[in-house]
Scaffold this active site. Structure first.
Site, PDB file in Angstrom:
ATOM      1  N   TYR A 246       6.335   5.495  48.217  1.00  0.00           N
ATOM      2  CA  TYR A 246       7.503   5.560  49.085  1.00  0.00           C
ATOM      3  C   TYR A 246       8.708   5.406  48.167  1.00  0.00           C
ATOM      4  CZ  TYR A 246       5.000   4.678  53.536  1.00  0.00           C
ATOM      5  OH  TYR A 246       4.189   4.759  54.639  1.00  0.00           O
ATOM      6  N   ASP A 276       6.092  11.569  55.780  1.00  0.00           N
ATOM      7  CA  ASP A 276       5.979  11.606  57.233  1.00  0.00           C
ATOM      8  C   ASP A 276       6.560  10.384  57.920  1.00  0.00           C
ATOM      9  OD1 ASP A 276       4.025   9.926  56.328  1.00  0.00           O
ATOM     10  OD2 ASP A 276       2.335  11.109  57.055  1.00  0.00           O
ATOM     11  N   HIS A 362       1.165  10.514  59.963  1.00  0.00           N
ATOM     12  CA  HIS A 362       1.215   9.069  59.715  1.00  0.00           C
ATOM     13  C   HIS A 362       0.346   8.299  60.700  1.00  0.00           C
ATOM     14  CE1 HIS A 362       3.267   6.397  56.917  1.00  0.00           C
ATOM     15  NE2 HIS A 362       3.317   5.482  57.848  1.00  0.00           N
TER      16      HIS A 362
END
Length: 540
Positions: A246, A276, A362
């Site tokens: 991330y 996502d 996700h």
């Protein structure tokens, strides 16, 4: 220099207010008052444990190196252990199970992946179950992720020698004994004290790749230390791990992570850039489980669930240009997780920095009513099938049966990811539970391959044989007559209103999938909505 004055437990217990909040973490006393206004879980996440030894709950959510990130002035000094109750001296990890081990069903009684989920619901704490199982809003995408596979039918061929079957494959050239990998799933120590390390050991022994979460509850080095480096399954380099990224607002943190996993001895061999969830979804069950008692409410702010806590610091302004930044900081192959339209799949496939894409919503935890990943796979087959040949395409979300795996392979996926089942099987059983889960899936994949009539994964790889023109995928001139074309060895069979065969010039592999019921789910984007809303066929 760190403070040396010993602080009594009695003194720590006096500091339990928003104006002065102390906690004990690993035999040291910290003044965490300044963190109350900045903690992603809100002040109550800390105040609930104010004045006590919070080491166990802290460790279940944070890697061991997190304490080094606290401001130096927060450290007040070591706790005087002679003033602690005996229970605090015998500190154990936070309990992950609400059932005694004697009440767990025998591992041999877990016959499918759903069995593990039912057991996990009884075993896990309310907070852990809420975080793992929760979905966004009304849970429509979570439900569809599972149900869509019932609408895809397998076609069985006979007079085939299926006495032996091979489930082995390669992902980015890396060995895998199954066309399955473990998707990134955060905070595994909420399920078991051994956390991600237990998953790693199980994956290594079963010969599958584990993708480690950016928000793992253990450090990347601690997880890597659990790798299998001697088994012949993996070859000379030992067990392969992938790592989820991330991108952080503070890019130096992401750069530091990429530097650590890019070391030759790290064991990490790919980066999964997650797209996502550029913003946390509304997971009400997770938030509800994190609500504080009334006496700890502060100004009507209840804080946030575990999901939002873990999201803190994540960059929400990421664009295609950020791929260059990632490449500057690692030599490892890049996979994009969270592709949900054929347009983005095509853009990704044309980008030389991208080696694979993971179709994912996700786990239904971000945008509710987003389509299941396998529908995006069908959309790619219709509009840009060349993507399946140019890069590796993976499907993530809703996989619970070996037959689901085979369906995805036949429709063009290289492999599938499983997330929640790894956590559910970890709960209560640890490493052996995860191994059992993978063994069940392996047996089901082998059974499905045999009953379909093929001898291995190579015989059902639907990604092979596609050309830039998409021949054999969709007959644009005869859309009214039928639907998806499914390639078979002896020609093309159009599934729709009647069937025809044409044996001329058809190339490709065998695909034993009947898409009759899901053909109408291949939607045409509604132009007036800017491609956001999709028209669903009345056949549904």
């Amino acid at each position: 220099m760190a403070p040396t004055r010993k602080i009594s437990a009695t003194e720590v217990a006096k500091h339990t207010s928003p104006n002065s909040c102390w906690v004990i973490l690993h035999s040291n006393v910290y003044d965490v008052t300044p963190l109350l206004t900045t903690h992603p879980g809100g002040p109550t996440a800390i105040l609930t444990h104010a004045g006590t030894d919070a080491s166990a709950i802290f460790d279940s959510l944070h890697p061991s190196d997190t304490l080094s990130e606290l401001p130096p002035q927060c450290l007040l000094g070591p706790v005087d252990k002679s003033t602690l109750p005996s229970s605090a001296l015998d500190r154990k990890p936070a309990p992950t199970s609400t059932l005694p081990a004697s009440s767990l069903p025998p591992l041999s009684h877990q016959l499918n992946l759903d069995n593990f989920e039912k057991t996990a619901e009884k075993v896990l704490s309310e907070k852990a179950w809420a975080y793992y199982s929760s979905s966004a809003n009304d849970g429509e995408t979570l439900r569809l992720n599972r149900e869509i596979y019932r609408s895809i039918l397998l076609r069985q061929r006979v007079f085939r020698d299926v006495s032996a079957v091979d489930t082995g494959t390669t992902l980015l050239g890396q060995r895998s004994s199954l066309p399955v990998f473990i998707s990134p799933a955060a905070a595994a120590r909420l399920a078991h004290p051994d956390g991600e390390a237990a998953i790693c050991r199980a994956a290594g022994k079963e010969g599958v790749i584990q993708c480690v979460s950016n928000n793992a509850s253990m450090t990347v080095e601690e997880i890597s230390a659990a790798r299998d480096t001697s088994s012949s399954i993996w070859g000379a380099g030992g067990q392969n791990l992938w790592w989820q990224l991330y991108l952080q607002v503070d890019r130096s943190k992401s750069a530091a992570f990429l530097h650590r996993i890019s070391q030759p001895s790290s064991g990490y061999t790919a980066v999964i850039l997650t797209l996502d969830a550029p913003w946390p979804g509304k997971r009400e069950a997770d938030e509800r489980a994190s609500l504080p008692p009334p006496e700890l409410e502060m100004g009507g702010s209840a804080g946030a669930g575990v999901g939002k806590q873990l999201f803190a610091g994540t960059e929400s302004s990421i664009t295609w240009q950020d791929l260059e930044w990632v490449r500057e900081h690692t030599h490892l192959p890049i996979i994009l997780k969270g592709i949900q339209t054929h347009q983005d799949a095509a853009i990704a496939a044309r980008n030389p920095l991208v080696k694979g894409i993971m179709l994912s919503n996700h786990g239904g935890r971000a945008l509710d009513t987003a389509p299941p990943a396998v529908l995006v796979l069908l959309e790619i087959r219709k509009h840009c099938p060349w993507v399946l040949q140019k890069i590796e395409v993976y499907v993530d979300g809703g996989i619970r049966r070996g037959a689901d795996v085979v369906k995805c392979l036949a429709l063009g996926a290289r492999a599938v990811g499983i997330g929640r089942p790894a956590l559910y099987s970890l709960a209560g059983y640890g490493e052996e539970g995860v191994r059992r889960m993978l063994q069940i899936l392996r047996d089901e994949v082998e059974t499905a391959l045999r009953l379909v009539g093929v001898g291995g994964v190579e015989d059902v790889e639907g990604w092979k044989g596609w050309g830039e023109d998409g021949e054999g995928v969709w007959d644009h001139e005869k859309k009214k007559e039928g639907g998806m074309k499914v390639k078979v060895r002896e020609g093309v069979e159009r599934i729709g209103e009647g069937s025809t065969r044409n044996g001329e010039g058809v190339r490709g592999r065998v695909e034993y999938v009947n898409t009759r019921r899901v053909d109408s789910w291949i939607w045409e984007a509604e132009e007036r909505s800017g491609g956001i809303i999709q028209r669903v066929s009345s056949k549904l």
